[in-house]
Design a protein around this motif. Sequence first.
Motif, short mmCIF file in Angstrom:
data_model
loop_
_atom_site.label_atom_id
_atom_site.label_comp_id
_atom_site.label_asym_id
_atom_site.label_seq_id
_atom_site.Cartn_x
_atom_site.Cartn_y
_atom_site.Cartn_z
N TYR B 171 0.77 -1.11 -0.03
CA TYR B 171 -0.21 0.18 -0.16
C TYR B 171 0.73 1.43 0.06
O TYR B 171 2.15 1.19 0.40
N PRO B 172 0.25 2.51 -0.26
CA PRO B 172 1.01 3.67 -0.17
C PRO B 172 1.57 3.87 1.26
O PRO B 172 0.85 3.28 2.23
N PRO B 173 2.44 4.70 1.33
CA PRO B 173 2.93 4.83 2.57
C PRO B 173 2.20 5.68 3.21
O PRO B 173 1.28 6.46 3.03
N PHE B 174 1.82 5.04 4.92
CA PHE B 174 0.78 5.89 5.69
C PHE B 174 1.53 7.12 6.11
O PHE B 174 2.46 7.18 6.80
N ILE B 175 0.62 8.18 5.79
CA ILE B 175 1.33 9.55 6.14
C ILE B 175 0.06 10.43 6.65
O ILE B 175 -0.90 10.70 6.03
N THR B 176 0.35 11.00 7.93
CA THR B 176 -0.53 11.70 8.51
C THR B 176 0.11 13.14 8.66
O THR B 176 1.18 13.09 9.28
N ASP B 177 -0.48 14.25 7.79
CA ASP B 177 0.48 15.25 7.66
C ASP B 177 -0.85 16.51 7.86
O ASP B 177 -1.60 16.66 7.12
N MET B 178 -0.92 16.94 9.08
CA MET B 178 -2.08 17.94 9.40
C MET B 178 -1.59 19.03 10.41
O MET B 178 -0.91 19.06 11.15
N ALA B 179 -2.48 20.19 10.06
CA ALA B 179 -2.20 21.41 10.73
C ALA B 179 -3.12 20.82 12.29
O ALA B 179 -3.75 20.02 12.20
N THR B 180 -2.41 21.65 13.15
CA THR B 180 -3.00 21.39 14.59
C THR B 180 -4.12 22.40 14.90
O THR B 180 -4.56 22.37 15.98
#
Lengths: 360, 360
Positions: B171-180
């Motif tokens: 699967y694609p890399p698991f990536i969480t990239d989020m403003a807080t």
Amino acid sequence: MEYHKFEESTLRGFTESVFKKMGCSEEHAVLAADVLLKADLRGIDSHGVARLTGYVRLWEKGRINAKPNIKIVHETPSTATIDGDAGLGLVVAPFAMKVAIEKSKNVGSGWVAIKNSNHFGIAGYHALMAVEQDMIGFAVTNASPLVTPTFSKERMLGTNPICYAFPTGKYPPFITDMATSTAANGKLEIAQRKGTEVPTGWIQDKDGNSTTNSHGLKEGGALLPLGSDREHGSHKGFGLSATVDILSAVLSGASYGPWAPPFVAFMDPLPNQPGEGLGHFLGAMRVDGFRPVEEFKLHMDNWIERFKNATPISPEQKVIIPGEPELEAEIERKVTGIPLIDAVVRDLNEVADKFGIDRL
Amino acid sequence: MEYHKFEESTLRGFTESVFKKMGCSEEHAVLAADVLLKADLRGIDSHGVARLTGYVRLWEKGRINAKPNIKIVHETPSTATIDGDAGLGLVVAPFAMKVAIEKSKNVGSGWVAIKNSNHFGIAGYHALMAVEQDMIGFAVTNASPLVTPTFSKERMLGTNPICYAFPTGKYPPFITDMATSTAANGKLEIAQRKGTEVPTGWIQDKDGNSTTNSHGLKEGGALLPLGSDREHGSHKGFGLSATVDILSAVLSGASYGPWAPPFVAFMDPLPNQPGEGLGHFLGAMRVDGFRPVEEFKLHMDNWIERFKNATPISPEQKVIIPGEPELEAEIERKVTGIPLIDAVVRDLNEVADKFGIDRL
């Protein structure tokens, strides 16, 4: 709600006795009691001695090993994986944090993934161990599945807390120790006892509809990730909770997602477990791996002062610095005692009778 | 909104030319363009070439150094502090991530605090550099103050993103990239262009009252931390954002909180800066510092499959795995092109005219 106040030393002695009756060593009993008491002192009642009977019941079911052989199973100079041997998370996690701190002393930082553990109490206890060494502390854990991902109605994740703790100068350590769900289960229980509704955005019912019924979780619903709904960023809460699950369990070899073993002894873990027990992930970074400690502490104090003085909306409620209310509670409760609600006291006294130790 | 689609190579060539005209070396121009294009390809339009003119304006004001001497100023085997010499964050952060990766190769993990930098584009770019090496990537940064702490009406923090990225198997890399923050500024701008209101819980007005006016931020209000209000956990969003600020800036020696230098060139940084420039904090941990890589990847795939199949509320909307929509966008946009709204194209063509390069 009726409650009684107990002196810290009374509860500490009682808790140590219970752990010893379970077969824990003197050292482990003292340590495990210290972790629970720290929660009660800091006002995090849901994670203190109120949980003691839960640990006893898991031990009775054979899911907690009172005499664990906790060991490092894999390591590099700055990382390690630890097998908790099904021990109390209350003793496995401090063992692991000591390893992280030692690695940090040697090479600047230490990161430890833990498998085959159980509930580790408050994350803050472990992170603060690093702060005492002028290190930044990090602690996360997965937990019983109660939270649903955005767009789902299935319980797939725990309330998976994230804790960061930083040393400071004259102010209390900065410590953020938070569930990655909007509300913790303990808050629902309070509403249930009071017979009140809960705010929209805390839980959904078994069909995935928003509900304010405080019994919604018990009736097959789920807690919602921080953010509550997609429009308010629940995908972010889901992302954080998932990150905690992966660091704690996929990386360590523990069971993840819906397979995380439940804390309640009356529910068995799911079959076909993909790993062993619950998982944690702990870290310590030496402040002086980045800049001199005194310089850092001065700037932390400056940061805290500036934020305390951020213009408040109402003059009666200033900005709260993470970690301050907990330290204030700790100072007060050491003097005035720790309140336990009567239902908890009854529960604890049943355990006392069973083990033949003095009632509270 | 009117927009035109451009081929990736067209925008890439244009962006490289602009950075070279600013005085960047060939290597830096190519790298900085790559970071911006990655955002556009992944559908994060707010952080792509739409920002290019912002960097140019900061350079014109003398706040970006096109020929920085980026250097390590402090280090241990697993940690370092880097002085970005006021360079583009787009080149400073990849430099720092390379240092983190190198340390991780040597001792299992690497953690780098960066001061004296500027906006570093999408956090995901830097975290994914680690993933390519079978490492877990971590990237955070502080940013222009637009967010208020719980109980305040003052802008004290940036949208301070947190990014974790994990290697996977098929699967694609698991990536969480989020403003807080609950919502990012880009979402307000979309509502402003459309003339619509924004949901309750995204912003408050200058007096600290909840508002749905999409111009509320421009009119002296503030973005709200993830959680929106105290009852829904905004103190958690504040705690996360504060943690990012401390790791990025207090630890590195950059400017923190309300002193973080604004991205917009028409606003000067506040006087009496407590540090130098913006700060970032990046990390890389070798997966095989914890367990064998292939084992980890198999379990990541199992995790992803289980979560993809979590019971959906509605059969039309399954659970979204963090990182999947971005990779899908990347695959599509490489073929169909990158859409830019006309206002952005006009802005870019003004820069082209000023620098004497071909218009888009």
